[in-house]
Design an enzyme around this catalytic site. Sequence first.
Site, short mmCIF file in Angstrom:
data_model
loop_
_atom_site.label_atom_id
_atom_site.label_comp_id
_atom_site.label_asym_id
_atom_site.label_seq_id
_atom_site.Cartn_x
_atom_site.Cartn_y
_atom_site.Cartn_z
CB SER A 1 -0.90 0.03 1.25
OG SER A 1 -1.73 -1.11 1.33
CG ASP B 1 -2.42 2.10 -3.86
OD1 ASP B 1 -1.68 1.61 -2.98
OD2 ASP B 1 -2.56 1.60 -4.98
CB SER C 1 -2.18 -1.83 -3.63
OG SER C 1 -1.24 -0.88 -3.19
#
Length: 373
Positions: free
Chosen positions: A248, A288, A286
């Site tokens: 991340s 983000d 992920s």
Amino acid sequence: MRRLASGASPKPRARDLGLPFPGEAGPFNAITDVAGVAVGYSTVISDSPDSGRGSARTGVTTVLPRGRTGPLRAPVWAGFHSLNGNGEMTGTHWIKEAGYFTGPIGITNTHSIGIVHQSILQWMIERPEAGVGAYKFILPVVGETCDAYLNDMDAFHVAPAHVTEALNSASSGPLAEGNVGGGTGMICFEFKGGTGTSSRVVELLGASYTVGCLVQANFGIRPLLKVLGVPVGEHLTSNRLWVGEQGSIIAVVATDAPLMPTQLERLARRAGLGIGRTGTPSGDGSGDLCLAFSTANLTKSESAAAPAVGDLAFLPNNRLDTLFEATAQSVEEAIINAMVAAERMVGREDKLVTAIDHGALREVMRNYGRLSA
């Protein structure tokens, strides 16, 4: 001389290696180029095999939008964007609803988000000037990325004292990068990653404004890594860790430009473009998450007496392109700064993550004609 974590030595940054990042950086090339913004770290590294707890390779990063001596309870206008939501940042529901938040930002590992949240509250409550007490509350902003490859997250190594250290040590000026604070155990494009920062100074409508960012970079797989458009990951192929995108990134963008919350959300989206410039598709695994805030338009807290009608200065929407580009540029450079500053690390179960080789990186960039020195 850059201020570094205690006991550390000065480290080169991406521009020191001759990487020609575009745009004019501020004097520190850091989020702290935005006046008033302060950053603090607590880095937790230990090995205690007899304690029954695994290795600690973790920590806490704090960002104080108005510094330790500023009005702690005064809100900052803000916007939030999730490029991919497999992660957590607390307080964002209220940012979406009201367009602001109050108090410090915390960034740590995934399993420590609760203790950091609670410890920020405790730190605020102990300060009368924060205006927190009976019948009053705040919703701290705390983000996380997962450092479980190098750090035993299940051991909950981050303690309230570490959060307090990060808050009390927060200052302006140059910042340490790489294996510090919340970025201590993080991995980026299968190289050692962590904490990175950068800034841009722009001229807009006759005034000078600064955009700065701080990232906790913990994402990406090697073959996709690009530096200034160069497919570096296709050339630096040794010491791979995994085959699928994971990890991340938390990107915090600060500016002194007067912007409305809707405009700051637009800035947060451009942080996602800066992340994308490094090559990631922002994979399913992920988290983000991007936050943008402005230190302009200082107003009283809702708990204080305020006029019935308030005034808000803001730039016109059709003149924001310069700020959008500054945001994407600074986020991209901050990610590369994090990798350049990071050092190899051995963590839990003797797992090794290597750092990007500066000489090898320069050679690839030189071969593509993208080295300025």
